[in-house]
Design an enzyme around this catalytic site. Sequence first.
Site, PDB file in Angstrom:
ATOM      1  N   HIS A 239       6.443   1.972  10.228  1.00 35.42           N
ATOM      2  CA  HIS A 239       7.203   0.741  10.428  1.00 35.42           C
ATOM      3  C   HIS A 239       8.674   1.007  10.147  1.00 35.42           C
ATOM      4  O   HIS A 239       9.015   1.700   9.178  1.00 35.42           O
ATOM      5  CB  HIS A 239       6.704  -0.368   9.486  1.00 35.42           C
ATOM      6  CG  HIS A 239       5.364  -0.898   9.847  1.00 35.42           C
ATOM      7  ND1 HIS A 239       4.379  -1.145   8.910  1.00 35.42           N
ATOM      8  CD2 HIS A 239       4.823  -1.248  11.051  1.00 35.42           C
ATOM      9  CE1 HIS A 239       3.296  -1.619   9.517  1.00 35.42           C
ATOM     10  NE2 HIS A 239       3.542  -1.697  10.807  1.00 35.42           N
TER      11      HIS A 239
ATOM     12  N   TYR B 201       8.624   2.862   4.858  1.00 37.11           N
ATOM     13  CA  TYR B 201       7.800   3.716   3.989  1.00 37.11           C
ATOM     14  C   TYR B 201       6.307   3.580   4.262  1.00 37.11           C
ATOM     15  O   TYR B 201       5.501   3.568   3.344  1.00 37.11           O
ATOM     16  CB  TYR B 201       8.094   3.425   2.517  1.00 37.11           C
ATOM     17  CG  TYR B 201       9.560   3.322   2.191  1.00 37.11           C
ATOM     18  CD1 TYR B 201      10.401   4.419   2.299  1.00 37.11           C
ATOM     19  CD2 TYR B 201      10.130   2.115   1.780  1.00 37.11           C
ATOM     20  CE1 TYR B 201      11.756   4.324   2.015  1.00 37.11           C
ATOM     21  CE2 TYR B 201      11.483   2.011   1.489  1.00 37.11           C
ATOM     22  CZ  TYR B 201      12.282   3.121   1.618  1.00 37.11           C
ATOM     23  OH  TYR B 201      13.621   3.028   1.334  1.00 37.11           O
ATOM     24  N   HIS B 202       5.940   3.499   5.554  1.00 35.89           N
ATOM     25  CA  HIS B 202       4.531   3.326   5.913  1.00 35.89           C
ATOM     26  C   HIS B 202       4.028   4.400   6.875  1.00 35.89           C
ATOM     27  O   HIS B 202       3.336   4.088   7.850  1.00 35.89           O
ATOM     28  CB  HIS B 202       4.314   1.947   6.565  1.00 35.89           C
ATOM     29  CG  HIS B 202       4.624   0.788   5.694  1.00 35.89           C
ATOM     30  ND1 HIS B 202       4.849  -0.491   6.189  1.00 35.89           N
ATOM     31  CD2 HIS B 202       4.761   0.694   4.342  1.00 35.89           C
ATOM     32  CE1 HIS B 202       5.102  -1.316   5.192  1.00 35.89           C
ATOM     33  NE2 HIS B 202       5.068  -0.621   4.061  1.00 35.89           N
ATOM     34  N   PRO B 203       4.309   5.694   6.677  1.00 38.67           N
ATOM     35  CA  PRO B 203       3.813   6.699   7.621  1.00 38.67           C
ATOM     36  C   PRO B 203       2.289   6.835   7.555  1.00 38.67           C
ATOM     37  O   PRO B 203       1.708   6.871   6.471  1.00 38.67           O
ATOM     38  CB  PRO B 203       4.499   7.987   7.157  1.00 38.67           C
ATOM     39  CG  PRO B 203       4.764   7.776   5.697  1.00 38.67           C
ATOM     40  CD  PRO B 203       5.067   6.309   5.566  1.00 38.67           C
TER      41      PRO B 203
END
Length: 554
Positions: free
Chosen positions: A306, A485-487
């Site tokens: 995201h 910070y959503h890999p």
Amino acid sequence: MLSIDQSCILARIGHALETFDYIIVGAGSAGCILAEQLSQHPDVTVLLIEAGGSDRSPWVSLPLGYGKLNTDPKRTWQFLTEPDDGLSGRRIKWPRGRLIGGSGSINAMVYCRGLPSDFEDWDASGAQGWGWEDVKPWFEALETRVAPNGTKQGQGALHIQDVSDQIHPVNRFFFEGLAEAGLPLTEDMNGPDPEGGGVYRINTQDGRRCSSARAFLAKARRRPNLKVATAAHVMRVLVENGVASGIELTDGRRFMADGEVILSAGAIGSPQILQLSGIGPGALISGLGLPVLVDNPNVGGNLQDHTGVNYVFEANQPTLNRTLGSYYGQAKAALTYAMTRKGPLSLSVNQCGGFVRSHPGLNRADQQLYFNPISYKLISAGARTKLTIDPFPGFIICAQPTRPTSRGRIDVQSADPLRAPIIQPNTLSTEEDRQSVIAGGRLCQKIMATNALRGLVKSPVAPDLLTMDDAALLRDFRDRASTVYHPVSTCRMGTSAQTSVTDNRLRVHGVDRLRVIDASAFPYITAGNTNAPTMMLALKGASIVLEDRKRVFA
């Protein structure tokens, strides 16, 4: 006095510390849960390996302490992406947790399960058994949901706090603006009607961060059949005749697994370890002088994340800037926290937001909103990044597209496991994603144009959201947006090695007794924050591991 079984377990662990039933690589949000669940069984020995250090820090326990942790190279891997054409050629910092608890020890603690349709997408993509009705019971098993009055629902180890009684008063303008704009409200984004604006639940307990390390691992570490090793960097998985047999560390130590090796090193670490072990794109691996065990280009592929951009406004009402931007306000907040375990230090700055549709004709929410009663800047200072609170009362609004269709890659660039991999996000590489960014900007404009929000604004902080046309919105996003910070999805679940890395039981295609159980196994990114579904996946994944163990020993 120890029982005979406990004595046998101690003897096994004590013998050169080398053989265990299960080796779990990575003590993050997933790994801590796996270690606790597997070690519940006294006849099972478990080794949990963590490259970072301890989570025993007041900044980890203090909810608002993540503002310091996020930029601390001692507790985070300060990864840096390649220049990203979609973000004006900029390189973006991707901090990930480098301590017990992983990124769950440094994140903003927003607990969002995701929307039911996210998991229907998982099931339809080939991850059968991961639809909404399949995963919902595992979310419920995770949670103890705590109301503002202290009433509890559920018996899970993870405490999910409703902080609607503590949020900043300025948030009322956000809710009034949503209603005026004709957008829905919801009492609970994790409830039966998750779509709409509301107050974010956070995983805290008694005013302290409740990570999976605290909720699960802390109690398990007293068990004699669980060993936790920190500052232990894994170089590769040992594979013999197509079977994972153990791991090798960078210091040369080896640990063997009688049962399975489970990678829980996250969306960056897990594909890196697989590739260094000879499992991944064959040309890449052989080009580094490593033997190719399984040629699967999906390892490291399908990267999703995201991204979002903050729109900042100066307010004519007090915001958290007044409280946290002065020594007096900080001292007062610290005193409140010390006496009550409440107040701004016990919260996330991401206090409100929600899942909404940018256009009425859409069949599901395509944007996640954030409304933060504070404004700040991230300023680079050498190798560090410093968070600086604005000197005026400010607030932030942001719309984050929920389901990006762009796909990136993570690939090793060296046979040296201590060298960071190449991260290429390929942000905004599809027209659909570019249109989603514009739609999100237009949505924020619509909300900010309401009487409620106009009444809160003293002045916009450049660039002025309200003056941008479609081209300007996209250009501004390219120039300023960053990771949320959503890999995920770099070892995605699926039906075969042609499209995925693991099957629906999280087993790596082509290698026996090797699994990946963490956010890298997501088939698709979920609509919201990814920590809650990562923990759900670990809890359900642990049950799968134990089911398969019963079959072997039946």
